[in-house]
Design an enzyme around this catalytic site. Structure first.
Site, short mmCIF file in Angstrom:
data_model
loop_
_atom_site.label_atom_id
_atom_site.label_comp_id
_atom_site.label_asym_id
_atom_site.label_seq_id
_atom_site.Cartn_x
_atom_site.Cartn_y
_atom_site.Cartn_z
CE1 TYR A 17 -12.99 -6.37 2.58
CE2 TYR A 17 -11.59 -8.01 1.55
CZ TYR A 17 -11.77 -6.99 2.46
OH TYR A 17 -10.73 -6.59 3.26
NE ARG A 45 -9.60 8.47 -2.69
CZ ARG A 45 -10.81 8.87 -2.37
NH1 ARG A 45 -11.31 9.98 -2.89
NH2 ARG A 45 -11.55 8.14 -1.55
CG ASP A 83 -9.09 -2.18 -3.92
OD1 ASP A 83 -8.42 -1.61 -3.04
OD2 ASP A 83 -9.88 -3.12 -3.66
NE ARG A 136 -4.24 -1.64 0.57
CZ ARG A 136 -5.34 -1.22 1.18
NH1 ARG A 136 -5.46 0.03 1.55
NH2 ARG A 136 -6.32 -2.05 1.39
NE ARG A 163 -6.58 5.92 2.96
CZ ARG A 163 -7.37 5.04 3.57
NH1 ARG A 163 -8.56 5.41 3.96
NH2 ARG A 163 -6.95 3.82 3.80
O1 CP3 Z 1 -0.11 -1.14 -2.74
C1 CP3 Z 1 -0.40 -0.18 -3.47
O2 CP3 Z 1 0.09 0.96 -3.32
C2 CP3 Z 1 -1.30 -0.45 -4.66
C3 CP3 Z 1 -2.70 -0.28 -4.49
C4 CP3 Z 1 -3.57 -1.18 -3.59
C5 CP3 Z 1 -4.76 -0.68 -3.01
N1 CP3 Z 1 -5.43 -1.72 -2.43
C6 CP3 Z 1 -5.22 0.71 -3.09
C7 CP3 Z 1 -6.21 1.20 -2.12
C8 CP3 Z 1 -3.48 -2.54 -3.28
C9 CP3 Z 1 -2.39 -3.54 -3.59
C10 CP3 Z 1 -4.67 -2.87 -2.55
C11 CP3 Z 1 -4.98 -4.23 -2.07
C12 CP3 Z 1 -6.17 -4.46 -1.27
N2 CP3 Z 1 -7.39 -3.81 -1.36
C13 CP3 Z 1 -6.32 -5.50 -0.31
C14 CP3 Z 1 -5.26 -6.53 0.02
C15 CP3 Z 1 -4.20 -6.02 0.91
C16 CP3 Z 1 -4.63 -5.59 2.27
O3 CP3 Z 1 -4.46 -4.40 2.57
O4 CP3 Z 1 -5.14 -6.42 3.03
C17 CP3 Z 1 -7.62 -5.41 0.24
C18 CP3 Z 1 -8.19 -6.31 1.30
C19 CP3 Z 1 -8.29 -4.35 -0.44
C20 CP3 Z 1 -9.70 -3.91 -0.24
C21 CP3 Z 1 -9.80 -2.51 0.20
N3 CP3 Z 1 -9.48 -1.41 -0.57
C22 CP3 Z 1 -10.27 -2.05 1.46
C23 CP3 Z 1 -10.74 -2.94 2.58
C24 CP3 Z 1 -10.22 -0.65 1.43
C25 CP3 Z 1 -10.69 0.29 2.52
C26 CP3 Z 1 -9.78 0.36 3.65
C27 CP3 Z 1 -8.59 1.21 3.31
O5 CP3 Z 1 -7.47 0.75 3.48
O6 CP3 Z 1 -8.83 2.34 2.90
C28 CP3 Z 1 -9.67 -0.27 0.18
C29 CP3 Z 1 -9.40 1.11 -0.28
C30 CP3 Z 1 -8.07 1.40 -0.89
N4 CP3 Z 1 -7.38 0.59 -1.73
C31 CP3 Z 1 -7.34 2.62 -0.72
C32 CP3 Z 1 -6.18 2.49 -1.49
C33 CP3 Z 1 -5.11 3.53 -1.69
C34 CP3 Z 1 -7.79 3.84 0.08
C35 CP3 Z 1 -8.80 4.55 -0.76
C36 CP3 Z 1 -8.83 6.03 -0.60
O7 CP3 Z 1 -8.00 6.75 -1.18
O8 CP3 Z 1 -9.77 6.50 0.06
#
Ligand code: CP3
Length: 353
Positions: free
Chosen positions: A149, A36, A72, A23, A27
């Site tokens: 999910y 964003r 994502d 990640r 943010r």
């Molecule tokens: O790693 C990176 O920089 C690449 C991008 C990436 C995102 N999500 C962007 C994201 C990757 C590899 C993921 C994987 C992901 N997404 C997983 C597996 C890894 C982990 O963290 O367990 C899961 C379970 C998700 C599902 C997901 N996406 C959730 C549960 C959420 C909300 C919670 C949170 O962390 O915000 C997201 C949103 C998300 N995915 C954001 C980002 C940058 C935040 C969104 C925002 O800008 O508001």
């Protein structure tokens, strides 16, 4: 050109372990928040120009040794017809969850170029813009984690609906996982064609299962995905909270196993001696502590990982409240860690002569 990451993945000896952060585009970076603030999360994923821009931010700001495409894991079920929403502040949700066999039958096997082609174009833009600076990682969620999910309909920490369904009707759940795997296989192949040089599968919720149930439920679709990845493309499996699954994982066809902080890397190496390379595993909360603590804990990770191929990373995604200076300190220390590793606490206690 910095290809340390790929060389470690291939099992080659390298001058120092490479480092990147799960990640890493997100943010905690003001530069991410600035972009964003003008678009929704899904708009950001779908704009290849903006998605490439945020993928590059941690390369320029932190100096990490690999890039990961901005997208994502949950866009795959969306492409299959399970509408995904990101409501402000609520995280992801699926308003029409998958809860029975009829719901499974309605899932589409989409043309990934038509539905997820925006990720492929982000990868192409990124390869051109990186121009060999660091390798580019593609990714997908594991079928079990995606199912958690889509069955729950949103976020949870226990995913009781998928677990209950998997006890009640395991063969329906296996069918759901196989359908998710079908699309994931096409999607990952498309990512490789578009320029992804390694692939990471995120199994964030596999640890909810016992070893026996992981083997019968999650393993078959996972195995099929791993085996479908073109030869020569390193496969990284990330498993959260999976210390009890190490024995099952030891037989999987992966080049890199990524684990969280609950299991020390030297122990993982002993349990999974068939997996050549480990990735991880600093607790992301460590990055909220003072820099001396980050350095001490990173030294411990480097030490525990030093018995073989090692990619330094966190044990889970970086937290949004992480100070950027702390993320930088982690990367800087990991990259200089080969020489600084000598400063172990025991040595530090010795008098100067
Ligand atoms: O790693 C990176 O920089 C690449 C991008 C990436 C995102 N999500 C962007 C994201 C990757 C590899 C993921 C994987 C992901 N997404 C997983 C597996 C890894 C982990 O963290 O367990 C899961 C379970 C998700 C599902 C997901 N996406 C959730 C549960 C959420 C909300 C919670 C949170 O962390 O915000 C997201 C949103 C998300 N995915 C954001 C980002 C940058 C935040 C969104 C925002 O800008 O508001």
């Amino acid at each position: 050109m910095n290809d340390l990451f790929l060389r470690v993945c291939r099992g080659e000896a390298v001058e120092r372990p490479p480092v990147w952060l799960m990640r890493q585009a997100g943010r905690y970076l003001p530069e991410y928040r600035a972009i964003r603030s003008g678009v929704s999360f899904l708009e950001l994923c779908k704009s290849s120009e903006l998605a490439a821009k945020v993928s590059l931010q941690p390369i320029d700001i932190l100096g990490v040794d690999a890039a990961i495409v901005f997208a994502d894991i949950l866009i795959v079920p969306d492409a299959m017809g399970v509408e995904l929403r990101f409501e402000k502040g609520d995280g992801p949700s699926f308003p029409t969850p998958i809860r029975n066999r009829d719901d499974i039958a309605r899932l589409r096997h989409p043309d990934v170029e038509a539905t997820l082609g925006y990720v492929f174009s982000t990868l192409r833009v990124l390869r051109a813009e990186l121009d060999g600076r660091v390798p580019l990682i593609g990714f997908a969620g594991s079928p079990w984690t995606l199912a958690a999910y889509v069955v729950e309909g949103g976020v949870s920490t226990a995913f009781p609906r998928l677990l209950a369904w998997s006890y009640e009707d395991p063969s329906a759940v296996v069918t759901l996982l196989e359908r998710l795997a079908d699309t994931t296989i096409d999607y990952l192949r498309g990512q490789v064609e578009a320029g992804a040089q390694a692939l990471q599968i995120f199994d964030t919720w596999g640890g909810l299962l016992s070893a026996e149930r992981w083997r019968s439920l999650a393993l078959p679709s996972m195995q099929r995905i791993l085996e479908s990845i073109p030869a020569g493309v390193p496969r990284i499996l990330y498993l959260r909270n999976g210390g009890h699954l190490l024995e099952v994982l030891a037989d999987l066809p992966v080049e890199v196993l990524s684990v969280d902080w609950r299991v020390p890397l030297d122990e993982v190496r002993r349990s999974c001696s068939s997996v050549p390379v480990l990735q991880g595993n600093l607790d992301p909360c460590t990055l909220l502590a003072p820099i001396e603590v980050i350095e001490r804990e990173t030294a411990r990770v480097l030490e525990q990982g030093s018995g073989g191929g090692h990619i330094v990373n966190l044990g889970h995604g970086i937290l949004p409240q992480t100070p950027v200076e702390h993320a930088k300190a982690f990367v800087r220390f990991a990259q200089g860690g080969g020489s600084r590793l000598v400063a172990k606490p025991a040595d530090a206690a010795l008098p100067n002569h």
